[in-house]
Design a protein around this motif. Structure first.
Motif, short mmCIF file in Angstrom:
data_model
loop_
_atom_site.label_atom_id
_atom_site.label_comp_id
_atom_site.label_asym_id
_atom_site.label_seq_id
_atom_site.Cartn_x
_atom_site.Cartn_y
_atom_site.Cartn_z
N PRO A 39 0.82 -1.21 0.00
CA PRO A 39 0.00 0.00 0.00
C PRO A 39 0.85 1.26 0.00
O PRO A 39 1.95 1.29 0.56
CB PRO A 39 -0.80 -0.11 1.30
CG PRO A 39 -0.77 -1.55 1.65
CD PRO A 39 0.54 -2.07 1.16
N SER A 40 0.32 2.31 -0.61
CA SER A 40 1.02 3.60 -0.64
C SER A 40 0.32 4.63 0.23
O SER A 40 0.78 5.77 0.34
CB SER A 40 1.09 4.11 -2.08
OG SER A 40 -0.20 4.26 -2.64
N VAL A 41 -0.81 4.25 0.85
CA VAL A 41 -1.54 5.17 1.74
C VAL A 41 -1.82 4.46 3.06
O VAL A 41 -1.84 3.23 3.14
CB VAL A 41 -2.87 5.64 1.11
CG1 VAL A 41 -2.62 6.44 -0.15
CG2 VAL A 41 -3.78 4.46 0.80
N ASP A 42 -2.05 5.25 4.09
CA ASP A 42 -2.34 4.71 5.42
C ASP A 42 -3.66 3.95 5.41
O ASP A 42 -4.57 4.24 4.63
CB ASP A 42 -2.43 5.84 6.45
CG ASP A 42 -1.13 6.58 6.64
OD1 ASP A 42 -0.09 6.10 6.16
OD2 ASP A 42 -1.16 7.66 7.27
N THR A 43 -3.77 2.98 6.33
CA THR A 43 -5.03 2.25 6.50
C THR A 43 -6.11 3.16 7.06
O THR A 43 -5.87 3.96 7.97
CB THR A 43 -4.83 1.07 7.47
OG1 THR A 43 -3.77 0.24 7.02
CG2 THR A 43 -6.10 0.23 7.58
N GLN A 44 -7.33 3.03 6.53
CA GLN A 44 -8.47 3.71 7.13
C GLN A 44 -8.92 2.89 8.34
O GLN A 44 -9.15 1.69 8.22
CB GLN A 44 -9.63 3.81 6.14
CG GLN A 44 -10.89 4.42 6.74
CD GLN A 44 -12.03 4.51 5.75
OE1 GLN A 44 -11.84 5.01 4.65
NE2 GLN A 44 -13.20 4.00 6.14
N ASP A 87 -7.65 -2.24 3.06
CA ASP A 87 -7.79 -0.79 2.85
C ASP A 87 -8.45 -0.12 4.05
O ASP A 87 -8.22 1.07 4.32
CB ASP A 87 -8.56 -0.50 1.56
CG ASP A 87 -10.00 -1.00 1.60
OD1 ASP A 87 -10.29 -1.95 2.37
OD2 ASP A 87 -10.84 -0.46 0.85
N ALA A 147 3.79 4.62 4.18
CA ALA A 147 2.39 4.34 4.52
C ALA A 147 2.36 3.58 5.83
O ALA A 147 3.09 2.60 6.00
CB ALA A 147 1.73 3.52 3.41
N LEU A 155 -7.67 8.18 8.86
CA LEU A 155 -6.52 7.31 8.64
C LEU A 155 -5.78 7.00 9.94
O LEU A 155 -5.90 7.72 10.94
CB LEU A 155 -5.55 7.94 7.63
CG LEU A 155 -6.16 8.29 6.27
CD1 LEU A 155 -5.10 8.88 5.35
CD2 LEU A 155 -6.80 7.05 5.63
#
Length: 294
Positions: free
Chosen positions: A4-9, A39, A98, A238
């Motif tokens: 992943p390139s974004v933080d976990t929601q 995600d 991330a 996030l």
């Protein structure tokens, strides 16, 4: 498989215990378990920086199978590798990284018709009863810390930062270890030279412990009787977004940075009491506060 390139929601700050999510990454671990990144998740993970509250109990339901989440911890990746817990080499919020919730499941379980794959949809279900008991313990822990600050307020000879109620923040200044457990918590404070230099008069604490404990329990009874509402405010959805425990006491709204889970009202606690004790560890007095709900 791409990391992943974004933080976990994260959905647990809103009190959710069930959600549908998409698998982003599946990675076998050296210990035989498998790391699963989603995600979004309602599962509260252990934070490496301040591991006061343990992981939720939860399962992942996928392809007709149910996988038990054996552990859940904070991880981080720069796109080249997944780092877990204390192995994370950078602070939260570092650009290019991330920060993710790592769900660890038994590797053998993936063989029995439940092979997870990127893009797959899973249902994540948290044990709501266990969550509530841990949330009660965490809320009570914050209340007890505020009550202890009030009971020790006259022992400060120098000005130090204040808590949300305006009392010197003994808890935030002296805390050594905090452990949230089901319907309670255990907090330890070191009354050493560093604390004394900051202006705290540690002499005589052990001799006056009964009176201090009585004052703490009186404050707790007063606050719990109000049935004040409790909520989590957050800057965003996030994992790395700042979150705050807010308790609307009648005379003052209390706001404390916190990444844990909580009940929605002090009415849910029923009663909260503490027991205080002291011990000597390597020549330093250690104050222990055990908090019990119910």
């Amino acid at each position: 498989m791409t990391l992943p390139s974004v933080d976990t929601q994260v959905d647990y700050p809103a009190g959710l215990t069930r959600t549908t999510a998409t698998v982003l990454h599946v990675e076998p671990q050296a210990d035989g378990r498998v790391a699963v990144l989603l995600d979004a998740t309602p599962v509260h993970p252990v934070d490496a920086g301040w591991p006061d509250q343990g992981p939720d109990r939860a399962v992942l339901r996928v392809a007709g199978a149910e996988l038990t989440v054996l552990d859940c911890i904070v991880g981080a990746t720069d796109g080249s590798a997944l780092h877990r817990g204390r192995d994370i080499p950078v602070p939260k919020g570092t650009p290019g990284w991330a920060f993710v919730v790592v769900h660890l499941v038994e590797g053998a379980a993936l063989v029995d018709g439940a092979a997870l794959a990127e893009g797959q949809t899973v249902e994540v279900v948290v044990d709501a009863d266990y969550r509530h008991r841990m949330s009660a313990g965490h809320t009570a822990c914050h209340l007890a810390a505020l009550a202890l600050n009030r009971a020790l307020a006259d022992r400060w000879k120098k000005e130090v930062r204040a808590d949300s109620l305006g009392h010197p923040d003994f808890d935030g200044t002296a805390i050594d270890v905090s452990l949230i457990r089901e319907n309670g918590s255990v907090d330890t404070y070191r009354l050493g030279k560093s604390l004394r230099r900051k202006g705290f008069a540690a002499e005589g604490v052990a001799e006056h412990l009964a009176g201090i404990e009585s004052a703490v329990n009186a404050a707790l009874a007063e606050w719990v009787a109000t049935g004040a509402s409790v909520r989590i405010d957050r800057d965003g959805p996030l994992l790395t977004d700042r979150r705050y425990w807010v308790c609307e006491l009648p005379a003052h709204s209390v706001r404390i940075p916190c990444g844990g889970t909580h009940v929605s009202s002090l009415d849910e606690l029923g009663a909260v009491r503490v027991a205080l004790s002291t011990s000597e560890v390597d020549g330093t007095t250690v104050l222990t506060m055990e908090t019990v709900v119910g």
